[in-house]
Design an enzyme around this catalytic site. Structure first.
Site, PDB file in Angstrom:
ATOM      1  N   ASP A  14       0.514  -1.096   0.241  1.00 43.03           N
ATOM      2  CA  ASP A  14       0.365  -0.357  -0.288  1.00 43.03           C
ATOM      3  C   ASP A  14       1.261   1.048   0.156  1.00 43.03           C
ATOM      4  O   ASP A  14       2.291   0.961   0.018  1.00 43.03           O
ATOM      5  CB  ASP A  14      -0.857   0.154   2.343  1.00 43.03           C
ATOM      6  CG  ASP A  14      -2.237   1.346   1.124  1.00 43.03           C
ATOM      7  OD1 ASP A  14      -2.906   1.526   0.271  1.00 43.03           O
ATOM      8  OD2 ASP A  14      -1.503   2.217   2.822  1.00 43.03           O
ATOM      9  N   ARG A  15       0.544   2.503  -0.370  1.00 41.49           N
ATOM     10  CA  ARG A  15       1.305   3.495  -0.760  1.00 41.49           C
ATOM     11  C   ARG A  15       1.392   4.557   0.783  1.00 41.49           C
ATOM     12  O   ARG A  15       2.201   4.070   1.614  1.00 41.49           O
ATOM     13  CB  ARG A  15       0.919   4.088  -2.118  1.00 41.49           C
ATOM     14  CG  ARG A  15       2.202   4.952  -2.279  1.00 41.49           C
ATOM     15  CD  ARG A  15       1.947   6.452  -2.565  1.00 41.49           C
ATOM     16  NE  ARG A  15       0.454   7.475  -2.227  1.00 41.49           N
ATOM     17  CZ  ARG A  15       0.406   8.551  -2.976  1.00 41.49           C
ATOM     18  NH1 ARG A  15       0.565   9.510  -4.333  1.00 41.49           N
ATOM     19  NH2 ARG A  15      -0.180   9.350  -2.264  1.00 41.49           N
ATOM     20  N   ASP A  16       0.465   5.118   1.266  1.00 40.13           N
ATOM     21  CA  ASP A  16       0.071   6.474   1.896  1.00 40.13           C
ATOM     22  C   ASP A  16      -0.081   5.152   3.632  1.00 40.13           C
ATOM     23  O   ASP A  16      -0.810   4.753   3.903  1.00 40.13           O
ATOM     24  CB  ASP A  16      -1.333   6.741   2.122  1.00 40.13           C
ATOM     25  CG  ASP A  16      -1.262   7.740   0.782  1.00 40.13           C
ATOM     26  OD1 ASP A  16      -0.344   8.466   0.444  1.00 40.13           O
ATOM     27  OD2 ASP A  16      -2.252   7.736   0.044  1.00 40.13           O
ATOM     28  N   ASP A 139      -1.900  -0.918   5.866  1.00 42.73           N
ATOM     29  CA  ASP A 139      -1.994  -0.317   6.952  1.00 42.73           C
ATOM     30  C   ASP A 139      -3.823  -0.388   7.565  1.00 42.73           C
ATOM     31  O   ASP A 139      -3.976   0.670   8.537  1.00 42.73           O
ATOM     32  CB  ASP A 139      -1.085   0.950   7.558  1.00 42.73           C
ATOM     33  CG  ASP A 139      -1.891   2.356   6.390  1.00 42.73           C
ATOM     34  OD1 ASP A 139      -1.848   1.524   4.691  1.00 42.73           O
ATOM     35  OD2 ASP A 139      -1.927   3.349   6.391  1.00 42.73           O
TER      36      ASP A 139
END
EC number: 3.1.3.-
Length: 194
Positions: A14-16, A139
């Site tokens: 995942d990025r953020d 997250d």
């Protein structure tokens, strides 16, 4: 020059909240801060035969907070930062949709928006990946749900972004407070610098 073949398993990220610190609808390079340990985790994954693929919901596009072009500009900069560290990203897949916002172009229910498995399944088809041998580090509970729906082998949850609920921890195969801890749990024999 012939390109190296892509490994048949991936560390999906995942990025953020995993690659970069969680910020409200991030789209500017000057606001982008890497989460401590991301490069060490990725280096350990690559040394263990995984390719690196980012899968990220980007509802800020549908909501009008930033444009798709602005997202792609930031993505190109991020890819260069990984490449500078000899950690090329195989792909960055993103979902610009939202079920309530975005007009004709972006307002829709889709399978690519996590918790839907669409981005993971698309990557598996595109790169001939074995999802059961792959890892997804996210997250949020929606990351774990997407991994489950796609048949990911290890759905890992990290406490580096959003606050993590007890049910989300229980749904994950693995929970770690930090990326360093996640790296140690996934690749204990790998020594990798940050």
């Amino acid at each position: 020059m012939q390109e190296k073949p892509v490994p048949n398993k991936s560390l999906f990220l995942d990025r953020d909240g995993v690659i970069n610190k969680e910020k409200h609808y991030l789209y500017r390079i000057e606001d982008f801060e890497f989460v401590d340990g991301i490069f060490a985790l990725c280096r350990a994954a690559v040394k263990n035969g995984f390719c690196l693929i980012v899968v990220t919901n980007q509802a800020g596009i549908a909501r009008g907070y930033y444009t798709e072009a602005q997202f792609l500009e930031l993505t190109e900069w991020m890819k260069q930062e990984f490449a500078r560290r000899d950690l090329p990203l195989t792909d960055v897949l993103y979902c610009p949709h939202h079920p309530q916002y975005g007009g004709e172009q972006y307002c829709r229910q889709c399978e690519c928006r996590k918790p839907g498995p669409g981005m993971l399944l698309d990557a598996a088809r595109k790169y001939d990946l074995d999802l059961s041998a792959s890892i997804f580090a996210g997250d949020k509970g929606s990351d774990i749900a997407a991994g489950r729906a796609a048949g990911i082998g290890t759905a890992a949850l990290v406490g580096t972004g959003h606050s993590v609920s007890a049910p989300d921890r229980q749904a994950a195969d693995l929970y770690a407070d930090s990326l360093a801890e996640l790296k140690e749990n996934l690749f204990p024999a790998t020594i990798a610098d940050n």
